[in-house]
Design an enzyme around this catalytic site. Sequence first.
Site, PDB file in Angstrom:
ATOM      1  N   LEU A   6      86.754 113.764  34.530  1.00 50.82           N
ATOM      2  CA  LEU A   6      88.190 113.473  34.607  1.00 50.82           C
ATOM      3  C   LEU A   6      88.417 112.314  35.571  1.00 50.82           C
ATOM      4  O   LEU A   6      88.267 112.457  36.788  1.00 50.82           O
ATOM      5  CB  LEU A   6      88.946 114.722  35.046  1.00 50.82           C
ATOM      6  N   ALA A   8      91.206 109.840  35.112  1.00 50.91           N
ATOM      7  CA  ALA A   8      92.405 109.137  34.647  1.00 50.91           C
ATOM      8  C   ALA A   8      93.427 108.869  35.743  1.00 50.91           C
ATOM      9  O   ALA A   8      94.295 108.015  35.584  1.00 50.91           O
ATOM     10  CB  ALA A   8      93.074 109.934  33.525  1.00 50.91           C
ATOM     11  N   GLY A   9      93.354 109.584  36.856  1.00 46.87           N
ATOM     12  CA  GLY A   9      94.409 109.505  37.851  1.00 46.87           C
ATOM     13  C   GLY A   9      94.285 108.323  38.795  1.00 46.87           C
ATOM     14  O   GLY A   9      93.205 107.741  38.970  1.00 46.87           O
ATOM     15  N   GLN A  79      93.872 108.942  28.492  1.00 44.72           N
ATOM     16  CA  GLN A  79      95.028 109.772  28.838  1.00 44.72           C
ATOM     17  C   GLN A  79      96.072 108.810  29.401  1.00 44.72           C
ATOM     18  O   GLN A  79      96.106 108.540  30.605  1.00 44.72           O
ATOM     19  CB  GLN A  79      94.648 110.847  29.871  1.00 44.72           C
ATOM     20  N   GLY A  84      98.190 115.981  33.652  1.00 46.34           N
ATOM     21  CA  GLY A  84      97.433 117.117  34.155  1.00 46.34           C
ATOM     22  C   GLY A  84      96.070 117.289  33.512  1.00 46.34           C
ATOM     23  O   GLY A  84      95.739 116.672  32.498  1.00 46.34           O
ATOM     24  N   THR A  85      95.281 118.171  34.122  1.00 52.08           N
ATOM     25  CA  THR A  85      93.898 118.364  33.698  1.00 52.08           C
ATOM     26  C   THR A  85      93.789 119.036  32.334  1.00 52.08           C
ATOM     27  O   THR A  85      92.890 118.716  31.548  1.00 52.08           O
ATOM     28  CB  THR A  85      93.150 119.183  34.760  1.00 52.08           C
ATOM     29  N   GLY A 137      93.146 123.670  45.504  1.00 52.27           N
ATOM     30  CA  GLY A 137      93.305 124.832  44.654  1.00 52.27           C
ATOM     31  C   GLY A 137      92.614 126.027  45.291  1.00 52.27           C
ATOM     32  O   GLY A 137      91.534 125.905  45.867  1.00 52.27           O
ATOM     33  N   ASN A 162      88.838 125.679  44.970  1.00 54.65           N
ATOM     34  CA  ASN A 162      88.376 125.172  43.676  1.00 54.65           C
ATOM     35  C   ASN A 162      87.757 123.789  43.886  1.00 54.65           C
ATOM     36  O   ASN A 162      88.410 122.881  44.405  1.00 54.65           O
ATOM     37  CB  ASN A 162      89.568 125.097  42.721  1.00 54.65           C
ATOM     38  N   HIS A 312      84.657  85.791  62.895  1.00 52.97           N
ATOM     39  CA  HIS A 312      84.505  85.303  64.277  1.00 52.97           C
ATOM     40  C   HIS A 312      85.185  86.241  65.270  1.00 52.97           C
ATOM     41  O   HIS A 312      86.384  86.512  65.158  1.00 52.97           O
ATOM     42  CB  HIS A 312      85.146  83.908  64.468  1.00 52.97           C
TER      43      HIS A 312
END
Length: 400
Positions: A6, A8-9, A79, A84-85, A137, A162, A312
Amino acid sequence: MKAIILAAGEGSRMRPLTYTRPKVMLPIANKPILEHLLIEVREAGIREFVFVVGYRDERVRGYFGGGDQWGVSIIYSNQRRQLGTADALRSVKNLVDGNFLVINGDVIVDQKDISQLSRRNSNTVGIVEVENTRELGVIEVSGDRVVHIYEKVKKPTSHMANTGLYLFTLNIFDAISRTSKSPRGEYEITDSLQLMIDKGHPVSYQEISHWLDLSYPWNLLLANESLLTGIEAQNLGEVEGNVVMKGEVFIGKGTVVRSGSYIVGPVIIGQNCDIGPNCCIRPYTSIGDDCHIGSAVEVKNSIVMNGSKIPHHNYVGDSVIGEECNLGAGTKLANVRLDKSNIRVANIDTKRRKLGAIIGDRVEIGINASINVGSAIGNNTIIGPGAVVSGVILPNSKLF
């Protein structure tokens, strides 16, 4: 078996670094987070990947292509709206024909845990015990089963988090089809799993031995430290006389380390860099390709991305500097408060006593500027000579 990644975010909590790239493409030890993950999954014996992409997907596609460089096969699923997942997995239903892994693309995990998870035969969630689960999570377990899954609650009821690693069977798609939008306005895979649990379908768990949380920019520094610990010294460039190197130092092709440079590993320096003369690079520093670290410059425990110049009389400590930045002569990045208390960024306690600045891409800083602890500077910002900078600076700002 296929691994669904995953990716996409945006990763808004990683701003300003993610204004110009997806979170999974942020470099740690000179490789994107996603590349570290791909390598660990490959070493666990999996060769087929599906990358679910969305935000600035061209950065992912352009870097990984079809996966040939890594000896794997990568196909992509778009996506376009990050809903969302569970929504992300809905898009890959026709791409899997048996049990499959799902892994958040922004985690640092170990091949041993992935291999063990891939051998399971039922829906399984990877979990880890942490001190504070408030922004993670939360998982409640009983015996060998998951009994409840919460997505980022204010008052967690468990210390089991999670990890974003899953083994799914095909029946997950039925639960996804019945999943409603969460209060956050997304279709959450955790809600899909809870639907299965509530219907009496068993969901197991596996404790993960190695997992790094990469929620905020300063988390990159800890991950960088962890990954650099395992590097081996190698010199693919040119090192002039009177250079001191101690510990594990990796020098990329085309890089020149000039006389008087003092480097203490673990340090990784990319390709075609100009290092020194008379600079000091201290442990746990990653310097990308085409960078310049010049005379009387000290860099420690930092990530410097491709094409940036620290030329420098500069000090950079405990900082993350984006691509193609330039620090004017004499500019310093402070990294410790005078009262020695934890440093806050945008009123968030980083839990770090030492933290410099988080600087987005293509920031130009004039001579003798002072960048205060915990500053977050947006991309394409111009900071004038002698300026004193603190707090959050939006992209495209001009400070004089």
